[in-house]
Write an enzyme that holds these catalytic residues in place. Structure first.
Site, PDB file in Angstrom:
ATOM      1  N   ASP A  81       1.134  -1.199   0.010  1.00 44.81           N
ATOM      2  CA  ASP A  81      -0.248  -0.112  -0.484  1.00 44.81           C
ATOM      3  C   ASP A  81       1.183   1.144   0.466  1.00 44.81           C
ATOM      4  OD1 ASP A  81      -2.236   0.826   0.492  1.00 44.81           O
ATOM      5  OD2 ASP A  81      -2.304   1.754   2.547  1.00 44.81           O
ATOM      6  N   HIS A  82       0.850   2.291  -0.626  1.00 50.52           N
ATOM      7  CA  HIS A  82       1.421   3.409  -1.213  1.00 50.52           C
ATOM      8  C   HIS A  82       2.777   3.510  -0.855  1.00 50.52           C
ATOM      9  CE1 HIS A  82      -2.584   5.867  -0.177  1.00 50.52           C
ATOM     10  NE2 HIS A  82      -2.392   5.052   0.805  1.00 50.52           N
ATOM     11  N   ASP A 103       2.269   5.068  -5.555  1.00 48.92           N
ATOM     12  CA  ASP A 103       1.555   6.368  -5.058  1.00 48.92           C
ATOM     13  C   ASP A 103       2.487   7.744  -5.428  1.00 48.92           C
ATOM     14  OD1 ASP A 103      -0.120   8.224  -3.764  1.00 48.92           O
ATOM     15  OD2 ASP A 103       0.226   8.083  -1.822  1.00 48.92           O
ATOM     16  N   HIS A 202      -9.775   4.762  -1.124  1.00 46.54           N
ATOM     17  CA  HIS A 202      -9.088   4.461   0.061  1.00 46.54           C
ATOM     18  C   HIS A 202      -9.533   5.784   1.405  1.00 46.54           C
ATOM     19  CE1 HIS A 202      -4.421   4.147  -1.484  1.00 46.54           C
ATOM     20  NE2 HIS A 202      -5.606   3.445  -2.323  1.00 46.54           N
ATOM     21  N   GLY A 204     -11.159   4.230   4.485  1.00 45.01           N
ATOM     22  CA  GLY A 204     -11.857   3.632   4.282  1.00 45.01           C
ATOM     23  C   GLY A 204     -12.545   3.577   5.787  1.00 45.01           C
ATOM     24  N   ASN A 224      -9.794   0.350   1.020  1.00 44.79           N
ATOM     25  CA  ASN A 224      -8.991   0.192   1.499  1.00 44.79           C
ATOM     26  C   ASN A 224      -9.353   0.498   3.486  1.00 44.79           C
ATOM     27  OD1 ASN A 224      -7.031  -0.398  -0.153  1.00 44.79           O
ATOM     28  ND2 ASN A 224      -6.019   1.820   0.268  1.00 44.79           N
TER      29      ASN A 224
HETATM   30  P1  13P Z   1      -8.216   5.178   6.512  1.00 47.82           P
HETATM   31  O1  13P Z   1      -7.204   4.846   8.081  1.00 47.82           O
HETATM   32  O2  13P Z   1      -8.586   5.585   6.683  1.00 47.82           O
HETATM   33  O3  13P Z   1      -9.365   3.540   7.182  1.00 47.82           O
HETATM   34  O4  13P Z   1      -7.530   4.714   5.400  1.00 47.82           O
HETATM   35  C1  13P Z   1      -6.975   3.201   5.075  1.00 47.82           C
HETATM   36  C2  13P Z   1      -6.218   3.827   3.671  1.00 47.82           C
HETATM   37  O5  13P Z   1      -6.308   3.962   3.280  1.00 47.82           O
HETATM   38  C3  13P Z   1      -4.585   3.093   4.104  1.00 47.82           C
HETATM   39  O6  13P Z   1      -4.627   3.106   1.978  1.00 47.82           O
END
Ligand code: 13P
Length: 278
Positions: A81-82, A103, A202, A204, A224
């Protein structure tokens, strides 16, 4: 079983539900998440963001993620992720991740295209899928109005980069929301109509049920979630210790596993990915 991002999102894209992508920072986190997916017969994505490496180094977490995925009865995608550089994406691919996110949302458009293309070429040669981001998903409290993903740019970006999934900005934010956000579903619909690839939401945690439902019915296939799991685990530990101040380490590990399981299960229900595994 271990699968790629495009494999896990294909059915979601066709049948309008979303697969939850949960950031996991510990063995308890991973165990609880996979247990929830297995109990509910749901596909699942487990992921680790580059900013989380200091507390959960990728080289240590990768074998845990991969083994948990391989021995699971449901499809599991192991995702970076990212990722902040080509080099981080390369390391993740070498470690066996089946999907990486580059990202480049903070870069000028052409630079984001160029670096994402480089990541896609490298990933595809290894059979790995790629997510990228266009528009800015801010941190809580940021003003979001001028950073929504542009529809016309999204078409050019997807065509030029060859990515498998696109993360978009429609008023979503990472972390704790001060107020429940109102997502721009009209913009989502426009992006979805212009691009048929799976879209990613993203940030969520803290999204309203109505917005989640609108998202998954209009093209969001991956959502996410990080903060909600961490909060859920912290809350359960705090409750247990206030009731049993002398609670031992092993029972507390059980608390963490079941908290992770409960939060993930809740989101699997919301995202309508329950009973999607043959
Ligand atoms: P949250 O921490 O708001 O659930 O976001 C998670 C996210 O987007 C990880 O990439």
């Amino acid at each position: 079983m271990l699968v790629t991002l495009s494999e896990i999102l294909r059915d979601a894209n066709e049948r309008h539900y979303a697969v939850g992508a949960f950031n996991c920072l510990s063995v308890e986190n991973v165990m609880g998440a996979i247990e929830a997916a297995e109990q509910l017969s749901s596909p699942i994505i487990i992921q680790l963001a580059e900013v989380q490496f200091p507390e959960a180094p990728m080289e240590l977490m990768a074998p845990l993620f991969l083994q948990a995925a391989r021995r699971s009865s449901v499809p599991v995608c192991v995702h970076l992720d990212h990722g902040q550089s080509v080099e981080t994406c390369r390391r993740a691919i070498q470690l066996g991740f089946t999907s990486v996110m580059f990202d480049g949302a903070a870069l000028p458009f052409e630079d984001n295209v160029a670096v994402t293309r480089e990541v896609t070429d490298m990933a595809k040669a290894a059979g790995v899928d790629v997510e990228a981001e266009l528009g800015k998903v801010g941190d809580s409290g940021a003003d979001t109005a001028d950073v929504f993903t542009d529809v016309e740019e999204s078409v050019r970006f997807v065509q030029a980069t060859g990515i498998d999934a696109l993360a978009i900005a429609i008023g979503n934010l990472h972390g704790h929301y001060v107020h429940t956000p109102q997502l721009n579903i009209r913009r989502l619909i426009e992006i979805h109509e212009a691009n048929r690839l799976p879209l990613v939401l993203h940030g969520g945690s803290g999204t309203s049920v109505d917005d989640f439902k609108a998202c998954i019915h209009h093209g969001i296939c991956k959502i996410n979630v990080a903060t909600a799991i961490q909060r859920g685990i912290m809350q359960r530990i705090t409750e247990r210790l206030s009731q049993h101040p002398d609670e031992g380490y092993i029972p507390l590990k059980q608390v963490m596993i079941s908290a992770s399981r409960e939060v993930v299960a809740e989101h699997i229900h919301l995202f309508e990915s329950i009973d999607r595994c043959p």
